[in-house]
Scaffold this motif. Structure first.
Motif, PDB file in Angstrom:
ATOM      1  N   ASP A   6       0.813  -1.214   0.000  1.00 46.87           N
ATOM      2  CA  ASP A   6       0.000   0.000   0.000  1.00 46.87           C
ATOM      3  C   ASP A   6       0.852   1.272   0.000  1.00 46.87           C
ATOM      4  O   ASP A   6       0.352   2.345  -0.339  1.00 46.87           O
ATOM      5  CB  ASP A   6      -0.943   0.011   1.207  1.00 46.87           C
ATOM      6  CG  ASP A   6      -2.072  -1.001   1.058  1.00 46.87           C
ATOM      7  OD1 ASP A   6      -2.348  -1.427  -0.083  1.00 46.87           O
ATOM      8  OD2 ASP A   6      -2.664  -1.378   2.083  1.00 46.87           O
ATOM      9  N   THR A  16       0.989  13.444  -2.023  1.00 48.30           N
ATOM     10  CA  THR A  16       1.750  12.295  -1.524  1.00 48.30           C
ATOM     11  C   THR A  16       1.485  12.080  -0.034  1.00 48.30           C
ATOM     12  O   THR A  16       1.301  10.937   0.422  1.00 48.30           O
ATOM     13  CB  THR A  16       3.255  12.488  -1.782  1.00 48.30           C
ATOM     14  OG1 THR A  16       3.452  12.702  -3.186  1.00 48.30           O
ATOM     15  CG2 THR A  16       4.050  11.283  -1.349  1.00 48.30           C
ATOM     16  N   GLU A  51      -1.184  12.895   1.483  1.00 53.72           N
ATOM     17  CA  GLU A  51      -2.551  12.357   1.556  1.00 53.72           C
ATOM     18  C   GLU A  51      -2.555  10.865   1.246  1.00 53.72           C
ATOM     19  O   GLU A  51      -3.283  10.091   1.881  1.00 53.72           O
ATOM     20  CB  GLU A  51      -3.477  13.114   0.586  1.00 53.72           C
ATOM     21  CG  GLU A  51      -4.922  12.760   0.730  1.00 53.72           C
ATOM     22  CD  GLU A  51      -5.476  13.009   2.133  1.00 53.72           C
ATOM     23  OE1 GLU A  51      -6.365  12.237   2.534  1.00 53.72           O
ATOM     24  OE2 GLU A  51      -5.031  13.937   2.826  1.00 53.72           O
ATOM     25  N   GLN A  52      -1.717  10.409   0.310  1.00 58.34           N
ATOM     26  CA  GLN A  52      -1.598   8.971   0.026  1.00 58.34           C
ATOM     27  C   GLN A  52      -1.066   8.229   1.256  1.00 58.34           C
ATOM     28  O   GLN A  52      -1.536   7.138   1.582  1.00 58.34           O
ATOM     29  CB  GLN A  52      -0.649   8.727  -1.154  1.00 58.34           C
ATOM     30  CG  GLN A  52      -1.254   8.997  -2.499  1.00 58.34           C
ATOM     31  CD  GLN A  52      -0.251   8.734  -3.611  1.00 58.34           C
ATOM     32  OE1 GLN A  52       0.929   9.073  -3.501  1.00 58.34           O
ATOM     33  NE2 GLN A  52      -0.733   8.152  -4.701  1.00 58.34           N
ATOM     34  N   ARG A 104      -1.445   9.160   4.393  1.00 61.01           N
ATOM     35  CA  ARG A 104      -2.521   9.128   5.391  1.00 61.01           C
ATOM     36  C   ARG A 104      -3.555   8.045   5.076  1.00 61.01           C
ATOM     37  O   ARG A 104      -4.017   7.350   5.978  1.00 61.01           O
ATOM     38  CB  ARG A 104      -3.187  10.498   5.493  1.00 61.01           C
ATOM     39  CG  ARG A 104      -2.359  11.501   6.218  1.00 61.01           C
ATOM     40  CD  ARG A 104      -3.133  12.736   6.582  1.00 61.01           C
ATOM     41  NE  ARG A 104      -2.268  13.646   7.281  1.00 61.01           N
ATOM     42  CZ  ARG A 104      -2.054  14.911   6.928  1.00 61.01           C
ATOM     43  NH1 ARG A 104      -2.695  15.422   5.896  1.00 61.01           N
ATOM     44  NH2 ARG A 104      -1.233  15.672   7.615  1.00 61.01           N
ATOM     45  N   LYS A 105      -3.895   7.895   3.805  1.00 64.80           N
ATOM     46  CA  LYS A 105      -4.867   6.871   3.410  1.00 64.80           C
ATOM     47  C   LYS A 105      -4.312   5.471   3.674  1.00 64.80           C
ATOM     48  O   LYS A 105      -5.032   4.593   4.156  1.00 64.80           O
ATOM     49  CB  LYS A 105      -5.251   7.028   1.950  1.00 64.80           C
ATOM     50  CG  LYS A 105      -6.193   8.185   1.697  1.00 64.80           C
ATOM     51  CD  LYS A 105      -6.553   8.304   0.242  1.00 64.80           C
ATOM     52  CE  LYS A 105      -7.473   9.507   0.023  1.00 64.80           C
ATOM     53  NZ  LYS A 105      -7.786   9.691  -1.409  1.00 64.80           N
ATOM     54  N   ALA A 106      -3.031   5.260   3.338  1.00 61.22           N
ATOM     55  CA  ALA A 106      -2.416   3.954   3.586  1.00 61.22           C
ATOM     56  C   ALA A 106      -2.368   3.680   5.090  1.00 61.22           C
ATOM     57  O   ALA A 106      -2.649   2.569   5.539  1.00 61.22           O
ATOM     58  CB  ALA A 106      -1.015   3.889   2.977  1.00 61.22           C
ATOM     59  N   GLU A 121      -4.332   4.987   7.424  1.00 62.74           N
ATOM     60  CA  GLU A 121      -5.704   4.802   7.899  1.00 62.74           C
ATOM     61  C   GLU A 121      -6.211   3.392   7.584  1.00 62.74           C
ATOM     62  O   GLU A 121      -6.869   2.757   8.404  1.00 62.74           O
ATOM     63  CB  GLU A 121      -6.610   5.842   7.230  1.00 62.74           C
ATOM     64  CG  GLU A 121      -8.037   5.823   7.700  1.00 62.74           C
ATOM     65  CD  GLU A 121      -8.855   6.900   6.997  1.00 62.74           C
ATOM     66  OE1 GLU A 121      -9.818   6.521   6.296  1.00 62.74           O
ATOM     67  OE2 GLU A 121      -8.519   8.092   7.145  1.00 62.74           O
ATOM     68  N   LYS A 122      -5.860   2.906   6.404  1.00 67.24           N
ATOM     69  CA  LYS A 122      -6.275   1.567   5.987  1.00 67.24           C
ATOM     70  C   LYS A 122      -5.733   0.491   6.927  1.00 67.24           C
ATOM     71  O   LYS A 122      -6.366  -0.535   7.136  1.00 67.24           O
ATOM     72  CB  LYS A 122      -5.784   1.311   4.556  1.00 67.24           C
ATOM     73  CG  LYS A 122      -6.229   0.019   3.961  1.00 67.24           C
ATOM     74  CD  LYS A 122      -5.758  -0.082   2.523  1.00 67.24           C
ATOM     75  CE  LYS A 122      -6.142  -1.409   1.909  1.00 67.24           C
ATOM     76  NZ  LYS A 122      -5.673  -1.505   0.519  1.00 67.24           N
ATOM     77  N   HIS A 123      -4.581   0.745   7.536  1.00 61.33           N
ATOM     78  CA  HIS A 123      -3.936  -0.231   8.413  1.00 61.33           C
ATOM     79  C   HIS A 123      -4.046   0.135   9.894  1.00 61.33           C
ATOM     80  O   HIS A 123      -3.344  -0.440  10.730  1.00 61.33           O
ATOM     81  CB  HIS A 123      -2.479  -0.416   8.004  1.00 61.33           C
ATOM     82  CG  HIS A 123      -2.347  -1.033   6.648  1.00 61.33           C
ATOM     83  ND1 HIS A 123      -2.479  -2.380   6.432  1.00 61.33           N
ATOM     84  CD2 HIS A 123      -2.159  -0.475   5.436  1.00 61.33           C
ATOM     85  CE1 HIS A 123      -2.340  -2.632   5.151  1.00 61.33           C
ATOM     86  NE2 HIS A 123      -2.156  -1.500   4.520  1.00 61.33           N
ATOM     87  N   GLU A 131      -3.122   5.994  13.190  1.00 65.87           N
ATOM     88  CA  GLU A 131      -3.799   7.285  13.325  1.00 65.87           C
ATOM     89  C   GLU A 131      -2.881   8.301  13.983  1.00 65.87           C
ATOM     90  O   GLU A 131      -1.954   7.941  14.704  1.00 65.87           O
ATOM     91  CB  GLU A 131      -5.039   7.131  14.212  1.00 65.87           C
ATOM     92  CG  GLU A 131      -6.020   6.101  13.768  1.00 65.87           C
ATOM     93  CD  GLU A 131      -7.102   5.861  14.817  1.00 65.87           C
ATOM     94  OE1 GLU A 131      -6.970   6.334  15.967  1.00 65.87           O
ATOM     95  OE2 GLU A 131      -8.079   5.186  14.482  1.00 65.87           O
TER      96      GLU A 131
END
Length: 188
Positions: free
Chosen positions: A85, A121, A123-124, A126-128, A130-132, A135
């Motif tokens: 990810d 980047t 933001e990418q 943070r999304k990765a 958050e997915k795992h 926080e």
């Protein structure tokens, strides 16, 4: 009827002649034979049970080794999904470096595009995260030693004692476990 009694008597007489009465010695031999056969039967059962025990123990050891191997493989590859990810994030950073080597773009415009690319980047990332389950540690104004690390104490007229004045480094947690506490300065 007398004939029948005579016949039965003659049969018993004949059987007495053919099969002599067992002596005490014969009974002991029969008892010993019976004990030997029981002993052999028990030894056979013990050998069978010992074989079954050894096989079960070997199966248990094999299963234990197999589970240990699978556990080690699971630990070795546990971060595979997380790393996969993060690959798009690395790709974005590499594209930003390539864009910086483009001499056709003016430096002011290039700086704006690099800044925009870095924002995307992040933001990418943070999304990765958050997915795992990774926080940011909340900064709600009050110092909490479980989530924050105070590196400075300053005086302030604007905030009360023990409140967070400034954040030097963001903190992160994964589910309920702290990965890194937030480094902050607090009011004396």
């Amino acid at each position: 009827m007398d004939e029948k009694l005579k016949e039965e008597q003659s049969v018993s007489d004949i059987s007495a002649e053919i099969v002599p009465e067992c002596s005490e010695n014969d009974e002991e031999l029969a008892c010993e034979c019976e004990q030997k056969s029981e002993l052999e039967e028990l030894q056979s059962k013990v050998a069978e049970l010992e074989d079954r025990y050894l096989r079960a123990n070997a199966d248990f050891d094999n299963m234990k080794r197999r589970l240990e191997k699978e556990k080690m493989q699971a630990i070795s590859y546990a971060h595979e999904v997380f790393a996969r990810d993060l690959l798009p994030v690395i790709d974005s950073l590499e594209m930003a470096i390539l864009a910086g080597s483009n001499t056709e773009i003016e430096s002011g415009e290039l700086l704006g595009k690099v800044k925009e690319g870095l924002g995307l980047t992040i933001e990418q990332f943070r999304k990765a995260f958050e997915k795992h389950g990774v926080e940011l540690v909340a900064i709600d104004g009050t110092f909490d030693p479980n989530f924050h690390e105070a590196v400075m104490q300053l005086e302030s007229e604007e905030k009360g004692s023990g409140e967070i004045l400034q954040v030097f480094q963001k903190g992160y947690k994964i589910k309920d476990r702290i990965l890194r506490p937030a480094m902050v300065s607090i009011v004396k």
